[in-house]
Each structure stands twice: as C-alpha cells, then as structure tokens.
Design an enzyme around this catalytic site. Sequence first.
Site, PDB file in Angstrom:
ATOM      1  N   GLU A   1       0.876  -1.166   0.000  1.00  0.00           N
ATOM      2  CA  GLU A   1       0.000   0.000   0.000  1.00  0.00           C
ATOM      3  C   GLU A   1       0.918   1.222   0.000  1.00  0.00           C
ATOM      4  O   GLU A   1       1.803   1.320   0.847  1.00  0.00           O
ATOM      5  CB  GLU A   1      -0.883  -0.006   1.253  1.00  0.00           C
ATOM      6  CG  GLU A   1      -1.894   1.109   1.207  1.00  0.00           C
ATOM      7  CD  GLU A   1      -2.789   1.177   2.439  1.00  0.00           C
ATOM      8  OE1 GLU A   1      -2.794   0.230   3.246  1.00  0.00           O
ATOM      9  OE2 GLU A   1      -3.468   2.204   2.573  1.00  0.00           O
TER      10      GLU A   1
ATOM     11  N   ARG B   1       5.150 -12.812   9.751  1.00  0.00           N
ATOM     12  CA  ARG B   1       5.823 -11.565   9.428  1.00  0.00           C
ATOM     13  C   ARG B   1       7.141 -11.486  10.167  1.00  0.00           C
ATOM     14  O   ARG B   1       7.337 -12.106  11.210  1.00  0.00           O
ATOM     15  CB  ARG B   1       4.942 -10.360   9.713  1.00  0.00           C
ATOM     16  CG  ARG B   1       4.597 -10.096  11.152  1.00  0.00           C
ATOM     17  CD  ARG B   1       3.942  -8.726  11.327  1.00  0.00           C
ATOM     18  NE  ARG B   1       2.919  -8.456  10.327  1.00  0.00           N
ATOM     19  CZ  ARG B   1       2.842  -7.317   9.610  1.00  0.00           C
ATOM     20  NH1 ARG B   1       3.701  -6.344   9.790  1.00  0.00           N
ATOM     21  NH2 ARG B   1       1.893  -7.135   8.744  1.00  0.00           N
TER      22      ARG B   1
ATOM     23  N   LYS C   1       4.156   0.815   9.936  1.00  0.00           N
ATOM     24  CA  LYS C   1       4.306   2.019   9.119  1.00  0.00           C
ATOM     25  C   LYS C   1       3.768   3.250   9.830  1.00  0.00           C
ATOM     26  O   LYS C   1       4.296   4.342   9.670  1.00  0.00           O
ATOM     27  CB  LYS C   1       3.569   1.834   7.791  1.00  0.00           C
ATOM     28  CG  LYS C   1       4.428   1.187   6.732  1.00  0.00           C
ATOM     29  CD  LYS C   1       3.799   1.346   5.364  1.00  0.00           C
ATOM     30  CE  LYS C   1       2.946   0.146   5.044  1.00  0.00           C
ATOM     31  NZ  LYS C   1       2.438   0.097   3.690  1.00  0.00           N
TER      32      LYS C   1
HETATM   33  P1  ATP Z   1       0.463  -1.595   7.665  1.00  0.00           P
HETATM   34  O1  ATP Z   1       1.492  -1.358   8.754  1.00  0.00           O
HETATM   35  O2  ATP Z   1      -0.076  -0.363   7.038  1.00  0.00           O
HETATM   36  O3  ATP Z   1      -0.527  -2.717   7.893  1.00  0.00           O
HETATM   37  P2  ATP Z   1       1.903  -3.402   6.042  1.00  0.00           P
HETATM   38  O4  ATP Z   1       3.239  -3.405   6.699  1.00  0.00           O
HETATM   39  O5  ATP Z   1       1.014  -4.564   6.138  1.00  0.00           O
HETATM   40  O6  ATP Z   1       1.240  -2.092   6.452  1.00  0.00           O
HETATM   41  P3  ATP Z   1       1.548  -3.352   3.191  1.00  0.00           P
HETATM   42  O7  ATP Z   1       1.957  -2.282   2.273  1.00  0.00           O
HETATM   43  O8  ATP Z   1       0.128  -3.723   3.275  1.00  0.00           O
HETATM   44  O9  ATP Z   1       2.118  -2.952   4.556  1.00  0.00           O
HETATM   45  O10 ATP Z   1       2.440  -4.636   2.948  1.00  0.00           O
HETATM   46  C1  ATP Z   1       2.755  -5.139   1.696  1.00  0.00           C
HETATM   47  C2  ATP Z   1       3.146  -6.597   1.838  1.00  0.00           C
HETATM   48  O11 ATP Z   1       4.244  -6.733   2.728  1.00  0.00           O
HETATM   49  C3  ATP Z   1       2.028  -7.434   2.409  1.00  0.00           C
HETATM   50  O12 ATP Z   1       1.909  -8.618   1.651  1.00  0.00           O
HETATM   51  C4  ATP Z   1       2.464  -7.722   3.802  1.00  0.00           C
HETATM   52  O13 ATP Z   1       1.952  -8.955   4.230  1.00  0.00           O
HETATM   53  C5  ATP Z   1       3.985  -7.724   3.679  1.00  0.00           C
HETATM   54  N1  ATP Z   1       4.607  -7.360   4.949  1.00  0.00           N
HETATM   55  C6  ATP Z   1       4.349  -6.269   5.681  1.00  0.00           C
HETATM   56  N2  ATP Z   1       5.061  -6.273   6.833  1.00  0.00           N
HETATM   57  C7  ATP Z   1       5.795  -7.409   6.816  1.00  0.00           C
HETATM   58  C8  ATP Z   1       6.727  -8.003   7.721  1.00  0.00           C
HETATM   59  N3  ATP Z   1       7.056  -7.416   8.874  1.00  0.00           N
HETATM   60  N4  ATP Z   1       7.282  -9.177   7.380  1.00  0.00           N
HETATM   61  C9  ATP Z   1       6.968  -9.762   6.216  1.00  0.00           C
HETATM   62  N5  ATP Z   1       6.100  -9.273   5.327  1.00  0.00           N
HETATM   63  C10 ATP Z   1       5.506  -8.103   5.609  1.00  0.00           C
END
Ligand code: ATP
Length: 559
Positions: A36, A263, A273
């Site tokens: 996003e 994650r 974020k």
């Molecule tokens: P928010 O903090 O806004 O929920 P997010 O970290 O989930 O954001 P996105 O932009 O939705 O951010 O993430 C894009 C992709 O990265 C998604 O598929 C998410 O699952 C993956 N992702 C986000 N954070 C992690 C993490 N800490 N480890 C592994 N993958 C991640």
Amino acid sequence: MIENEKHPLNFIETIINEDIKEGKNAGRVHTRFPPEPNGYLHIGHAKSIILNYGLAKKYSGKFNLRFDDTNPTKEEQEYVDSIMEDVKWLGADWEDRLFFASDYFDQLYEWAEKIILAGNAFVDDQSAEIISEQRGTPTKPGIESPFRNRTPEENLDLFRRMKAGEFQNGERVLRAKVDMASPNMHMRDPVMYRILHAHHHRTGDKWCVYPMYDWAHGESDYLEGITHSVCTLEFEVHRPLYDWFVNQIQETDYRPRQIEFARLNLSYTVMSKRKLLELVKERYVNGWDDPRMPTISGLRRRGYTSESLKLFADKVGVAKRNNVIDVALLEHSIREDLNQKATRAMAVLDPVKLIIANYPDGLVEEMETENNPEDKDAGTRNLPFSKEIYIEKNDFMIDPPRKFFRLGPGREVRLKGAYIIKCEDYKLNSETGEIETIYCTYDPDSRSGMEGSKRKVKGTLHWVSAQHAIDAEVRLFDRLFISESPEDGEDYKTNINPGSLKILENCKLEPSLKTVSPGDKFQFQRLGYFCVDLDSTAEKLVFNRTVPLRDSWAKMRGK
Ligand code: ATP
Ligand code: MG
C-alpha cells in the site's frame, strides 16, 4: 524445485510442489508484492519481496509489483516512487508487470454489479457504528441488517446512485451477503464499498466509491493470473473471504491461492508504518531514509547492501509462527557480505598527534598495503608515512593495565603496515588535562614486509600521516530504541534511545579516500564498516558507520 541438503524446502515450496504435481493452474507459478503506498518500505517488506521474487525465480515463473492503492486519503506519489526504487534495488524485477489496484476499479465495479444481481451483495443504509455493533463477537452471532433482503434491482439502483455521487460519505455501503452467524467475523456480511468523496492519486475525482481491501485484493490477484498469493499471518482469518470473493467471479479452472507466513519482527525495532511515519513527522529521525530507520532506504543509506538483506532473509527462513529475530543477525549479515567486498582503509576517528622523534624530517615513505585480504583481486595501494601521524586517543593510556596491548609510556606497538614504535614521552593539554601529543621513536629495521621485520610486538594500531590526512565527519549510529521490544508497554516513544546518533567532526582519513562518492563502502581498520553518506561532498566528506567490527551474533554461535 528439487530439495537438496543445502536448500531444504520451506513450507510454501512444499505447497507449490504439490500444486504443480496436481496440475493446478497448468503448473504456472506467479507471485506478487502488493504494497500500500502509504509509507516507505521496511525490512519486513524486504523479506516479503525477496520471498515472492525468489519463488517466481526458482519456479521459472513471474513476479508482479502491484500497488494496493484503494485508500485515497493516505496514499501519495512520493511513496509510490520510493517503493519502486526499493524493490528495484533489491533486484526484484517485475519486468513490464507494474500494476495498480486502481487500474481495476472499473472491472471491480462491474463485478460488484454482477454479484448484486446474483443476490449476493446489498446496499446497507446504516451507519458504520450500527454495522459494527451488529457484527457480534467471536462467540456471539451478529445481527442481520434490516436492509439485507432488498431486491437485487433496488440494490443495483442504490449502488449506481452511490457511484454517481448522490450520497454523502458514510451514508451507505455495499456489503457482501455471506453469513452473520459465521464463527469467522470476517464473513459477517463484510463491506465491499464505501463512499469517500476524495481525490485519488491516480484516478483523480472519477470515483467516490472505493473498494475495501478484502474485495479488491483477491480480485486483483485473479485479474493478474497470480497463482500463489503470499501474505502475512494476520490474513489467515481473511482467507475464507478471499476464497468467497474469488468464487463469485471465477470462470475457468484457474484460481489464485492465498498462503500465509509469519511476518518478520526484529528486536530493538519498530516496524509498523504508522509508527515509522510518526518518527519522521515528529522529527525523532531525519526522514524516512535516516540510517537509524529500519526502512530499506534507511538501511541502504546506512551502508547495507541488497545482498546482505538476501543473506539475512535466507537465514531467517520462512516460518509459520510469529517470532522475533535478533537484530544482531541482520548486523551479522552485513559484516559477512562486506568482509568479502569492502576495501580496507585507515581512519582515525578521535585523533591525537604522535611525533616520531628519530624519523627524518621531510621524509615520506610509501607503504604498500593490501586493499582487501579476503579478495586477492582487490590489489594494493600506497599509504604515505611521515614523522607526524595521528592515532586514536583511546589507543594510548598514561598508566595502562598489563593487558592493554596498545600504547603507553615505555611500550611498543606496530603501526599497521609500517614500523614498530616505542612511546618515550607525552604531553597533556594544560587546560583539559587530556593527552595532546605522544612522542615516540621508531625501529628503522622493523618495516613491515621487509627483511628484519620479523620482530613481534603484541599490539597493532591504525594510523594516518598527519600532513597527508584528509578531514571528515563520521556519524556513529546506535539502536534507535533502548528496549528489546519497544512496542511493549504504553508508548513506544518512551523507549527511544537519546544517544542513537553521535557525530564526530574531526576525523582524519588516509588520502586515498579523497575521491569517494556516496554509497562507497569501506572497512576502517580495527573499527568497523563505514560508507559514504548522501550528504557527503568534495568539500566535506561524511561517512556513516554501518556496523562496528565486533560481531555479537557470531560470538553467540561460538564462531
Ligand atoms: P500496515 O502497517 O499499514 O498494515 P503493512 O506493513 O502490512 O502495512 P503493506 O503495504 O500492506 O504494509 O504490505 C505489503 C506486503 O508486505 C504485504 O503482503 C504484507 O503482508 C507484507 N509485509 C508487511 N510487513 C511485513 C513483515 N514485517 N514481514 C513480512 N512481510 C511483511
Ligand atoms: Mg497491510
């Protein structure tokens, strides 16, 4: 993908192998990374990118970059640009497959009408608060909306009027008609569209209804022919809804499949974020790419290489249960990579003048030295040596303990790549009492690499010739948080490390560093890995310390 000892399959590869064996999706593998654009990417995203791209590569498949830009209020072009730069830098190549969920708004809208006509979605006139109250709890079923049984025709008419802008924000929503008694809360007639009179960074003012994540995501996967939609564990409970939405539109055998993994969490690090944005906005750091940030741009500026992040991702592996990885493993990975690659250099960060009394005035000798003992192709360079040099203040003690194998009155050390010197005297600053000048003699027969240099002394110090030295600023970073899990407790900001940045303005570097450019990486002998910062100019060199040499991770593993 064949399993071997060095690369045991992770559980996602096992699933993919089974899918291929069963002939699903004609044996294709197609993954995507769906950020996003509401912030900069962090090391957790790097893990996801490396995983998704890695899977596509291993199975000779494809990888897409897709912006999940369904929320117009928080998204900005700056984030889109930075995300593309970071994904590229990691080496994940989306070729010509750069997509935006907003490209699918027309198709999604069309499908929504189809679902309405099939009797599987309805327009609800209730407020968000009432809808939320009616959702129930995991143990208590929800209450059906009084608008749930509108006719498809009435729903279609209302939905078209929502799209035409007849209603205010929040006045109506489109909901999927699933099951208000489902034990899975996400299946209780979830919202598909909300009214938002907001400008979108790509579609402008065309839309005032925007699709919700769950609705847009699976359908975007479907539109792109994604086979394995890899995401993080919190989406596990969304999977039945992902499948329900795909069921509404699926036309052939092809079908995307959602797979969840744990994650990445890092000790001493905040990853959300929202919190990273707060650190930037409230100026706890100097921007998203501050070298103390866990963002990809911050790590890059700090001196991390994309290879080191891949090494790290490999070591972390792909887990099914959430856990916290020691940040020392990340630091270990950059040392491992830079030890092979980084040119060695002499730099004195906290200098004190040292005069060699018996060295001829005006003489300059060139000391040939290896650029990188780990890389024989890296060649050699010459270090000028002269009567006056700088060494580190903390390499000298007036009254050192027996095991201090550095300099003190009457003691001998080797100057790395040069001579053995002996401390004969010293002078303190009359005001501060600090060491100001050290007086030594040298042994002319002890030159490194020469006949007669066999004499051994315990300590070796780094140094630079005073008249040849160039000035630099060096920034030392410490962890941004003092607590191992900064997000535990009331407010993570109370755990911010007040001493996370230390600036040394009076550093002395060997002259070969005069022509460096931002991003260049070095091992400063005995000190650690350093890289040239973006702020660095020909007039004022600025270096960042990436990591010190000491490796607590390797130590823990008994290496
Ligand atoms: P928010 O903090 O806004 O929920 P997010 O970290 O989930 O954001 P996105 O932009 O939705 O951010 O993430 C894009 C992709 O990265 C998604 O598929 C998410 O699952 C993956 N992702 C986000 N954070 C992690 C993490 N800490 N480890 C592994 N993958 C991640
Ligand atoms: Mg998210």
